[in-house]
Design a protein around this motif. Sequence first.
Motif, mmCIF file in Angstrom:
data_model
loop_
_atom_site.group_PDB
_atom_site.id
_atom_site.type_symbol
_atom_site.label_atom_id
_atom_site.label_comp_id
_atom_site.label_asym_id
_atom_site.label_seq_id
_atom_site.Cartn_x
_atom_site.Cartn_y
_atom_site.Cartn_z
ATOM 1 N N ILE A 241 0.867 -1.183 0.000
ATOM 2 C CA ILE A 241 0.000 0.000 0.000
ATOM 3 C C ILE A 241 0.901 1.230 0.000
ATOM 4 C CG2 ILE A 241 -1.900 1.208 1.163
ATOM 5 C CD1 ILE A 241 -2.592 -1.398 2.582
ATOM 6 N N THR A 249 -4.005 7.053 -3.368
ATOM 7 C CA THR A 249 -3.484 5.806 -2.802
ATOM 8 C C THR A 249 -3.348 4.763 -3.899
ATOM 9 O OG1 THR A 249 -4.593 6.300 -0.719
ATOM 10 C CG2 THR A 249 -3.991 4.000 -1.087
ATOM 11 N N VAL A 251 -2.768 0.636 -4.261
ATOM 12 C CA VAL A 251 -2.641 -0.659 -3.594
ATOM 13 C C VAL A 251 -2.290 -1.686 -4.656
ATOM 14 C CG1 VAL A 251 -3.764 -2.370 -2.124
ATOM 15 C CG2 VAL A 251 -4.404 0.025 -1.931
#
Length: 261
Positions: A241, A249, A251
Amino acid sequence: MQITPALEATGEFGAAPVMLLFRDLTEARRLERMRVDFIANVSHELRTPLASLTGFIETLQGAARDDPAARERFLSIMRAQAWRMTRLIDDLLSLSRVELREHVAPKTPVDLRTVAAQIIDTLRTMAGERGVAIALAAPEAQAIVLGDADELSRVVENLVENAVKYGESGGRVDVAVERREDGFELSVRDHGPGIAQEHLPRLTERFYRVDVAESRDKGGTGLGLAIVKHIVNRHRGRLHIESEPGSGTLVRVILPAADRA
Ligand SMILES: Nc1ncnc2c1ncn2[C@@H]1O[C@H](COP(=O)(O)OP(=O)(O)OP(=O)(O)O)[C@@H](O)[C@H]1O
Ligand SMILES: [Mg+2]
């Protein structure tokens, strides 16, 4: 630590030899603390909606007995609370199921592209309501891993759902399946507010949430990434992550390709 006389007094200078036994209890203590925290968390998560249900039942039996408008409103809140408890229990059961099977690697060939496409289709409406578009980039060739299609679907679902819910302001979620030297990578990127560095290592802990009120508000239990982590472990994969406040973000899940496993 234990100190025990090992033999009768036969040592040099007449001193009795002793045996020192060192046992590192750090791990055992850590597990014990985790277990206690876990039970406290589950109890707390269940108690909140239960208290609210009990409160509304009492109101419906008393003050709101003859108020149909209030009754409707309370019933819909009660329904949401009951749904919350159901979800929590479902998530706890999935977590324990995955944990139980974690040492048995799944063996069915699964095309990651199909899993991703199917789950994204089911999430499009929910994303659309929040003004988020989901794009999927997948290779022409099949992306076969040895896996459990249901579990891999839960991974995609949790990650895309998080990206839509918490990265809503970014308006776009990019999902990609890519071939890598050692396997396939599934990545989910959002363009939302991101996550501060200090939270990153703890996100996969059960019930860990950056903003508890926000997650609860969005129907979250804080178990999603814990489930993802266990599924990825079971598939002998890796989970990364990456995030920076202000720039969203990313991931990434890396799974061994079927021909490499
Ligand atoms: N893409 C993201 N952007 C910002 N924060 C995120 C993102 N994904 C996860 N988080 C943070 O990590 C926390 C944990 O995520 P996780 O999926 O484990 O639980 P949840 O989403 O709160 O609940 P659930 O998955 O059960 O619905 C979230 O509460 C949120 O604070
Ligand atoms: Mg989640």
